[in-house]
Write a protein that holds these residues in place. Structure first.
Motif, PDB file in Angstrom:
ATOM      1  N   LYS A   1     -17.428 -47.749 -54.727  1.00 20.74           N
ATOM      2  CA  LYS A   1     -17.089 -46.302 -55.286  1.00 20.74           C
ATOM      3  C   LYS A   1     -17.992 -45.404 -54.814  1.00 20.74           C
ATOM      4  CE  LYS A   1     -17.279 -44.494 -59.913  1.00 20.74           C
ATOM      5  NZ  LYS A   1     -17.146 -44.707 -61.365  1.00 20.74           N
ATOM      6  N   TYR A   2     -19.216 -45.241 -54.799  1.00 20.19           N
ATOM      7  CA  TYR A   2     -20.162 -44.310 -54.491  1.00 20.19           C
ATOM      8  C   TYR A   2     -19.969 -43.992 -53.162  1.00 20.19           C
ATOM      9  CZ  TYR A   2     -24.890 -41.972 -54.779  1.00 20.19           C
ATOM     10  OH  TYR A   2     -25.893 -41.158 -54.976  1.00 20.19           O
ATOM     11  N   LEU A   3     -19.866 -44.958 -52.151  1.00 17.07           N
ATOM     12  CA  LEU A   3     -19.803 -44.619 -50.779  1.00 17.07           C
ATOM     13  C   LEU A   3     -18.456 -43.711 -50.736  1.00 17.07           C
ATOM     14  CD1 LEU A   3     -20.693 -47.957 -49.067  1.00 17.07           C
ATOM     15  CD2 LEU A   3     -21.925 -45.709 -48.981  1.00 17.07           C
ATOM     16  N   MET A   4     -17.522 -44.039 -51.277  1.00 17.25           N
ATOM     17  CA  MET A   4     -16.284 -43.228 -51.159  1.00 17.25           C
ATOM     18  C   MET A   4     -16.387 -41.930 -51.583  1.00 17.25           C
ATOM     19  SD  MET A   4     -13.650 -44.739 -49.527  1.00 17.25           S
ATOM     20  CE  MET A   4     -12.474 -43.572 -49.623  1.00 17.25           C
ATOM     21  N   LEU A   5     -16.967 -41.704 -52.695  1.00 15.50           N
ATOM     22  CA  LEU A   5     -17.452 -40.510 -53.280  1.00 15.50           C
ATOM     23  C   LEU A   5     -18.245 -39.593 -52.378  1.00 15.50           C
ATOM     24  CD1 LEU A   5     -18.414 -41.321 -57.104  1.00 15.50           C
ATOM     25  CD2 LEU A   5     -16.356 -39.889 -56.426  1.00 15.50           C
ATOM     26  N   ALA A   6     -18.840 -40.272 -51.600  1.00 17.73           N
ATOM     27  CA  ALA A   6     -19.747 -39.351 -50.599  1.00 17.73           C
ATOM     28  C   ALA A   6     -18.878 -38.713 -49.427  1.00 17.73           C
ATOM     29  CB  ALA A   6     -20.864 -40.378 -49.975  1.00 17.73           C
ATOM     30  N   LEU A   7     -17.635 -39.545 -49.388  1.00 16.23           N
ATOM     31  CA  LEU A   7     -16.798 -38.890 -48.551  1.00 16.23           C
ATOM     32  C   LEU A   7     -15.969 -37.661 -48.744  1.00 16.23           C
ATOM     33  CD1 LEU A   7     -15.869 -41.918 -46.286  1.00 16.23           C
ATOM     34  CD2 LEU A   7     -17.576 -40.481 -45.847  1.00 16.23           C
ATOM     35  N   ASN A   8     -15.940 -37.516 -50.156  1.00 19.26           N
ATOM     36  CA  ASN A   8     -15.170 -36.698 -51.008  1.00 19.26           C
ATOM     37  C   ASN A   8     -15.925 -35.299 -51.395  1.00 19.26           C
ATOM     38  OD1 ASN A   8     -13.275 -35.214 -52.617  1.00 19.26           O
ATOM     39  ND2 ASN A   8     -12.892 -37.162 -54.187  1.00 19.26           N
ATOM     40  N   THR A   9     -15.848 -34.367 -50.737  1.00 17.98           N
ATOM     41  CA  THR A   9     -16.592 -33.060 -51.114  1.00 17.98           C
ATOM     42  C   THR A   9     -16.454 -32.650 -52.379  1.00 17.98           C
ATOM     43  OG1 THR A   9     -15.082 -31.784 -49.992  1.00 17.98           O
ATOM     44  CG2 THR A   9     -17.195 -32.396 -48.660  1.00 17.98           C
ATOM     45  N   SER A  10     -15.062 -32.948 -52.847  1.00 19.47           N
ATOM     46  CA  SER A  10     -14.992 -32.550 -54.378  1.00 19.47           C
ATOM     47  C   SER A  10     -15.680 -33.283 -55.399  1.00 19.47           C
ATOM     48  CB  SER A  10     -13.128 -32.461 -54.725  1.00 19.47           C
ATOM     49  OG  SER A  10     -12.851 -33.761 -54.647  1.00 19.47           O
TER      50      SER A  10
END
Length: 298
Positions: free
Chosen positions: A174-183
């Motif tokens: 989940k953390y890795l996916m958040l890192a690709l989401n600038t929002s």
């Protein structure tokens, strides 16, 4: 141990020399020792030898940890403060229960009263990391919320790194996916740091490598022509790679995407060379180190 790593000294001798550390109290020798411990720690982290290795380091650290303690004193010199940060970090890393208890208690106090942070600034990276590592989603979410709300650069950096300390694979994903989401509040320029931090976690390492390959197009789209960020990601995930199978996976990845790597190609070649060196180290030294640990650590 530098000499042993360079094949200039037998590891049996190098490991025997660590016996003297139980009497060592100064910062510089301990800083040198733990730097060398870090490499072996990375090499053994997913092997059957790791349990005894961690126990050995804990035994060597016990006297110095008990001497300097978790809590600092106003009279501490600069070197004593540096020594405490290093020793406490390694004590928690090797599951010293006093260290883990202090970290958990301080973090809980912060969670109970977010406006009054009781954690000593010098130990914040260690405290938050190990509270998250031995905590659950609640502890992780609190740290991420503090990251989003903080306007202090150093605190944001500490939290960004500590969030990768969790041992929950799904939270790391989940953390890795958040890192690709600038929002999410994670800046594009920090996404490679998130990836590197996850990759430094022995549980997160294969997750990060799989993520890199599976989400390659998204990563490339986010970073565009920033080959430095991509190179940083690949080097981070391969820093501790030490098997022939892992080396093949790395070579396959680089070959598959060579046309899109641009100026990162040199850095990726260095990553391959580092992995090759790690593989050779394992083939030359693992059995020696493992046999020594079996003989000397109960």
């Amino acid at each position: 141990m530098d000499l042993a790593r360079a094949s200039q000294l037998d590891y049996n001798i190098a490991l025997n020399l660590t016996n003297y550390l139980v009497k060592e109290v100064e910062y510089l020798p301990w800083d040198s020792a733990t730097t060398n411990f870090g490499f072996i720690d990375d090499m053994l982290s997913v092997t059957a030898a790791y349990g005894k290795w961690k126990k050995l380091v804990a035994q060597r650290l016990k006297p110095i940890y008990e001497k300097i303690g978790f809590v600092g004193k106003d009279s501490d010199s600069h070197l004593e403060k540096l020594n405490r940060v290093n020793v406490v970090g390694w004590a928690c890393r090797t599951d010293n229960q006093d260290c883990l208890r202090h970290s958990s208690d301080l973090y809980k106090q912060w969670m109970d009263n977010p406006s009054d942070d009781p954690i000593p600034p010098a130990l914040k990276r260690t405290v938050v990391c190990y509270a998250i590592k031995h905590g659950d989603e609640l502890e992780w979410n609190f740290a991420f919320e503090r990251f989003q709300k903080s306007n202090v650069g150093t605190e944001k950096d500490i939290l960004l790194s500590a969030l990768s300390c969790t041992e929950k694979p799904w939270i790391l994903g989940k953390y890795l996916m958040l890192a690709l989401n600038t929002s999410s509040g994670i800046r594009k320029s920090d996404s490679s740091s998130v990836f590197s931090s996850v990759a430094s976690n022995s549980i997160g390492r294969p997750i990060a490598f799989d993520f890199l390959r599976d989400k390659w197009n998204l990563i490339k789209e986010l970073h565009g022509s920033s080959f430095f960020a991509i190179a940083k990601m690949v080097k981070a995930v391969t820093q501790s790679l030490n098997t022939r199978f892992g080396l093949k996976q790395l070579n396959d990845f680089v070959e598959m995407h060579s046309s899109a790597l641009g100026t990162a190609k040199r850095s990726l070649q260095q990553a391959i060379e580092q992995t090759e060196a790690n593989v050779i180290w394992m083939e030359n030294n693992f059995d020696i180190v493992n046999a020594w640990l079996l003989r000397n650590v109960s």
